[in-house]
Design an enzyme around this catalytic site. Structure first.
Site, PDB file in Angstrom:
ATOM      1  N   HIS A  45       0.845  -1.202   0.000  1.00 44.34           N
ATOM      2  CA  HIS A  45       0.000   0.000   0.000  1.00 44.34           C
ATOM      3  C   HIS A  45       0.883   1.256   0.000  1.00 44.34           C
ATOM      4  CE1 HIS A  45       0.981  -0.955   4.143  1.00 44.34           C
ATOM      5  NE2 HIS A  45       0.882   0.336   4.408  1.00 44.34           N
TER       6      HIS A  45
ATOM      7  N   THR B 112       1.975   4.320  -4.544  1.00 45.86           N
ATOM      8  CA  THR B 112       2.969   4.280  -5.623  1.00 45.86           C
ATOM      9  C   THR B 112       4.077   3.278  -5.313  1.00 45.86           C
ATOM     10  OG1 THR B 112       4.067   6.151  -4.559  1.00 45.86           O
ATOM     11  CG2 THR B 112       2.671   6.661  -6.451  1.00 45.86           C
ATOM     12  N   ARG B 113       4.607   2.653  -6.380  1.00 44.83           N
ATOM     13  CA  ARG B 113       5.798   1.818  -6.313  1.00 44.83           C
ATOM     14  C   ARG B 113       6.653   2.133  -7.547  1.00 44.83           C
ATOM     15  NH1 ARG B 113       4.384   1.131  -1.825  1.00 44.83           N
ATOM     16  NH2 ARG B 113       4.182  -0.787  -0.642  1.00 44.83           N
TER      17      ARG B 113
ATOM     18  N   LYS C 151       6.054  12.275  -2.357  1.00 40.41           N
ATOM     19  CA  LYS C 151       6.296  11.095  -1.514  1.00 40.41           C
ATOM     20  C   LYS C 151       7.783  10.781  -1.475  1.00 40.41           C
ATOM     21  CE  LYS C 151       5.414   6.143  -1.243  1.00 40.41           C
ATOM     22  NZ  LYS C 151       4.725   4.987  -1.850  1.00 40.41           N
TER      23      LYS C 151
ATOM     24  N   HIS D 249      15.070   3.779   2.297  1.00 41.21           N
ATOM     25  CA  HIS D 249      15.083   2.361   1.927  1.00 41.21           C
ATOM     26  C   HIS D 249      15.920   1.665   2.994  1.00 41.21           C
ATOM     27  CE1 HIS D 249      15.052  -1.182  -0.564  1.00 41.21           C
ATOM     28  NE2 HIS D 249      16.302  -1.093  -0.945  1.00 41.21           N
TER      29      HIS D 249
ATOM     30  N   CYS E 245       4.575   0.697   6.536  1.00 37.79           N
ATOM     31  CA  CYS E 245       4.521  -0.481   5.669  1.00 37.79           C
ATOM     32  C   CYS E 245       5.602  -1.447   6.167  1.00 37.79           C
ATOM     33  CB  CYS E 245       4.818   0.006   4.254  1.00 37.79           C
ATOM     34  SG  CYS E 245       4.433  -1.116   2.926  1.00 37.79           S
TER      35      CYS E 245
HETATM   36  C1  LIG Z   1       7.290   1.282   2.013  1.00 35.16           C
HETATM   37  C2  LIG Z   1       7.556   0.297   0.919  1.00 35.16           C
HETATM   38  C3  LIG Z   1       7.989   0.755  -0.306  1.00 35.16           C
HETATM   39  C4  LIG Z   1       8.270  -0.142  -1.334  1.00 35.16           C
HETATM   40  N1  LIG Z   1       8.663   0.346  -2.536  1.00 35.16           N
HETATM   41  C5  LIG Z   1       8.812  -0.489  -3.578  1.00 35.16           C
HETATM   42  C6  LIG Z   1       9.053   0.015  -4.867  1.00 35.16           C
HETATM   43  O1  LIG Z   1       9.110   1.240  -5.067  1.00 35.16           O
HETATM   44  N2  LIG Z   1       9.171  -0.863  -5.891  1.00 35.16           N
HETATM   45  C7  LIG Z   1       9.082  -2.205  -5.704  1.00 35.16           C
HETATM   46  O2  LIG Z   1       9.207  -2.952  -6.674  1.00 35.16           O
HETATM   47  N3  LIG Z   1       8.828  -2.731  -4.480  1.00 35.16           N
HETATM   48  C8  LIG Z   1       8.694  -1.905  -3.422  1.00 35.16           C
HETATM   49  N4  LIG Z   1       8.406  -2.387  -2.181  1.00 35.16           N
HETATM   50  C9  LIG Z   1       8.343  -3.841  -1.962  1.00 35.16           C
HETATM   51  C10 LIG Z   1       7.026  -4.438  -2.406  1.00 35.16           C
HETATM   52  O3  LIG Z   1       5.982  -3.561  -2.146  1.00 35.16           O
HETATM   53  C11 LIG Z   1       6.875  -5.798  -1.717  1.00 35.16           C
HETATM   54  O4  LIG Z   1       7.977  -6.625  -2.067  1.00 35.16           O
HETATM   55  C12 LIG Z   1       5.590  -6.482  -2.144  1.00 35.16           C
HETATM   56  O5  LIG Z   1       4.496  -5.621  -2.054  1.00 35.16           O
HETATM   57  C13 LIG Z   1       5.381  -7.715  -1.283  1.00 35.16           C
HETATM   58  O6  LIG Z   1       4.237  -8.405  -1.726  1.00 35.16           O
HETATM   59  P1  LIG Z   1       3.719  -9.681  -0.953  1.00 35.16           P
HETATM   60  O7  LIG Z   1       2.651 -10.276  -1.796  1.00 35.16           O
HETATM   61  O8  LIG Z   1       4.881 -10.524  -0.560  1.00 35.16           O
HETATM   62  O9  LIG Z   1       3.124  -9.117   0.418  1.00 35.16           O
HETATM   63  P2  LIG Z   1       1.676  -8.470   0.689  1.00 35.16           P
HETATM   64  O10 LIG Z   1       1.232  -7.680  -0.480  1.00 35.16           O
HETATM   65  O11 LIG Z   1       1.743  -7.831   2.013  1.00 35.16           O
HETATM   66  O12 LIG Z   1       0.729  -9.735   0.738  1.00 35.16           O
HETATM   67  C14 LIG Z   1       0.763 -10.708   1.743  1.00 35.16           C
HETATM   68  C15 LIG Z   1      -0.667 -11.107   2.014  1.00 35.16           C
HETATM   69  O13 LIG Z   1      -0.695 -12.284   2.813  1.00 35.16           O
HETATM   70  C16 LIG Z   1      -1.816 -12.184   3.676  1.00 35.16           C
HETATM   71  N5  LIG Z   1      -1.614 -13.141   4.766  1.00 35.16           N
HETATM   72  C17 LIG Z   1      -0.617 -13.148   5.675  1.00 35.16           C
HETATM   73  N6  LIG Z   1      -0.746 -14.196   6.512  1.00 35.16           N
HETATM   74  C18 LIG Z   1      -1.846 -14.877   6.123  1.00 35.16           C
HETATM   75  C19 LIG Z   1      -2.499 -16.052   6.607  1.00 35.16           C
HETATM   76  N7  LIG Z   1      -2.047 -16.743   7.648  1.00 35.16           N
HETATM   77  N8  LIG Z   1      -3.636 -16.455   5.960  1.00 35.16           N
HETATM   78  C20 LIG Z   1      -4.101 -15.759   4.894  1.00 35.16           C
HETATM   79  N9  LIG Z   1      -3.512 -14.654   4.409  1.00 35.16           N
HETATM   80  C21 LIG Z   1      -2.405 -14.214   5.013  1.00 35.16           C
HETATM   81  C22 LIG Z   1      -1.802 -10.720   4.096  1.00 35.16           C
HETATM   82  O14 LIG Z   1      -3.044 -10.295   4.593  1.00 35.16           O
HETATM   83  C23 LIG Z   1      -1.424 -10.039   2.788  1.00 35.16           C
HETATM   84  O15 LIG Z   1      -2.574  -9.637   2.054  1.00 35.16           O
HETATM   85  C24 LIG Z   1       8.123  -1.529  -1.122  1.00 35.16           C
HETATM   86  C25 LIG Z   1       7.661  -2.001   0.109  1.00 35.16           C
HETATM   87  C26 LIG Z   1       7.366  -1.101   1.128  1.00 35.16           C
HETATM   88  C27 LIG Z   1       6.870  -1.628   2.446  1.00 35.16           C
END
Ligand SMILES: Cc1cc2nc3c(=O)[nH]c(=O)nc-3n(C[C@H](O)[C@H](O)[C@H](O)COP(=O)(O)OP(=O)(O)OC[C@H]3O[C@@H](n4cnc5c(N)ncnc54)[C@H](O)[C@@H]3O)c2cc1C
Length: 374
Positions: free
Chosen positions: A46, A49-50, A263, A267, A311
């Site tokens: 969330h 933007t990314r 924003k 990092h 985040c």
């Molecule tokens: C501040 C910030 C800035 C970033 N900037 C960039 C950027 O500019 N460019 C870039 O490429 N990347 C960026 N990233 C990294 C990127 O956003 C993450 O690598 C990516 O969003 C991770 O996705 P995910 O699916 O692993 O996690 P999430 O999107 O968090 O999804 C995990 C999901 O699992 C669910 N879950 C957890 N446990 C359970 C359970 N037991 N049962 C059911 N559901 C469960 C959660 O509710 C969640 O919806 C950034 C990250 C952050 C925090």
């Protein structure tokens, strides 16, 4: 008798939503489960933007993946009619021998990417919002830009549902076990069986790994939006996305003003946390630390604080991803810990995971992301 699926996906954030989209497109019977209702603001995807960029300073191995990710984002835009991406160009700024500048040049060279190298004076003249110091250089790449993460996740989920995936919110997965020729999954609401299981639970992945030990850490990260003192230099036509190595091994990044302020975020350098107990309030000292950087490198952005969001990063010790099968249970695939730079790849990681689940292989080199912590 619990319901039977081809694949159960645990976590429907950036990675899980993309896996659900690509698998259901292939006709697989998919069940996706999330403990919350994605897209939500409690995990890692969330903040509006990314960054997406191609001259990947972390390692050239990421370049073919991000190139495929661009294609898939653009296909998803066409399929859903949603705007997922805005091209702004990008600047990787720092000392010539630092990780950001040297790494971006290495990837650009190895993959013959269109790029230019600007002196600090050239950056200040062309992009007045950005004020690097004289000893800095910048690698300019024209294809970099902004993904809109909540809309991207929603678009993948919409496509998955349209293609027949069964996606359920507010249903936390409590445990799983391998059972004969499949996997049994227990949630707060019931039990399911599937041939294979995908763990894309982001910062909560630890709680689902069973006896597998991965040296991952969850890091609290703060995103801040400042009201610019002068708007024009931060308009997206004039201000690319920018990543700075302001001191050796210390980074921050920023975006143009899309209407909600400028924003910026550091990092790394965040507190290591338990994802269930993370402090979602931004502290005055965190704002002040960011202001110090803004004052020096983006002085026209240093107005009042408009908003802030907390985040989480899920980090591997070497800063790379983790995409592999569970070492004891090959029916279980893991893809989530992305060390704070995974969002841009989520479209291609969805496709890669669908390849691994349906064909047992992928054309991409995942050697850096395999289980290297045995
Ligand atoms: C501040 C910030 C800035 C970033 N900037 C960039 C950027 O500019 N460019 C870039 O490429 N990347 C960026 N990233 C990294 C990127 O956003 C993450 O690598 C990516 O969003 C991770 O996705 P995910 O699916 O692993 O996690 P999430 O999107 O968090 O999804 C995990 C999901 O699992 C669910 N879950 C957890 N446990 C359970 C359970 N037991 N049962 C059911 N559901 C469960 C959660 O509710 C969640 O919806 C950034 C990250 C952050 C925090």
């Amino acid at each position: 008798m619990p319901s039977r699926f081809d694949v159960v996906i645990v976590g429907l954030g950036a990675m899980g939503s993309a896996v659900a989209c690509h698998l259901s497109r292939r006709g697989e019977r998919v069940l996706g489960l999330d403990r919350f209702a994605p897209p939500h603001a409690l995990g890692s995807s969330h903040g509006q933007t990314r960054i997406i960029r191609e001259a990947y300073f972390e390692h050239p191995i990421y370049v073919p993946l991000v190139q495929r990710a661009y294609e898939l984002w653009s296909a998803l835009e066409r399929e859903t009619g949603r705007t997922l991406f805005r091209e702004t160009g990008g600047l990787m700024i720092g000392k010539p021998d630092g990780a950001v500048v040297a790494g971006a040049r290495r990837s650009a060279k190895e993959h013959s990417l269109t790029h230019e190298v600007f002196s600090a004076a050239e950056v200040r003249a062309r992009f007045p919002a950005l004020q690097p110091t004289d000893e800095m250089l910048a690698v300019w790449e024209p294809r970099a830009g902004i993904l809109f993460p909540e809309i991207c996740v929603e678009a993948h989920l919409t496509m998955a549902r349209t293609q027949g995936a069964d996606l359920r919110s507010d249903e936390p997965v409590l445990s799983w076990e391998v059972d004969g020729d499949g996997v049994r999954v227990l949630t707060a609401k019931g039990g399911y069986r599937a041939r294979q299981l995908v763990l894309t639970a982001g910062s909560w992945i630890h709680s689902l790994l069973g006896d597998m030990k991965l040296p991952l850490s969850v890091e609290r990260q703060v995103q801040l939006w400042f009201e610019p003192k002068h708007r024009v230099p931060f308009q997206p036509e004039r201000c690319p996305i920018h990543i700075w190595e302001h001191e050796p091994g210390r980074f921050f990044y920023g975006f143009p003003d899309l209407g909600g302020g400028v924003k910026v975020a550091r990092h790394h350098e965040g507190e290591m946390v338990d994802p269930d107990f993370v402090n979602r309030e931004v502290l005055p000292e965190e704002v002040e630390a960011m202001r110090t950087l803004v004052r020096q490198f983006l002085p026209d952005a240093e107005g009042s604080l408009r908003s802030a969001a907390v985040c989480m990063y899920t980090n591997a010790p070497d800063g790379h991803f983790f995409i592999d099968r569970h070492p004891a249970h090959p029916r279980v695939l893991i893809a989530s810990p992305c060390s704070g730079h995974g969002f841009k790849f989520s479209s291609v990681i969805g496709e890669v995971m669908a390849d691994l689940l349906t064909e047992g292989q992928t054309r991409f080199d995942l050697s850096l992301f395999r289980n290297r912590f045995r």
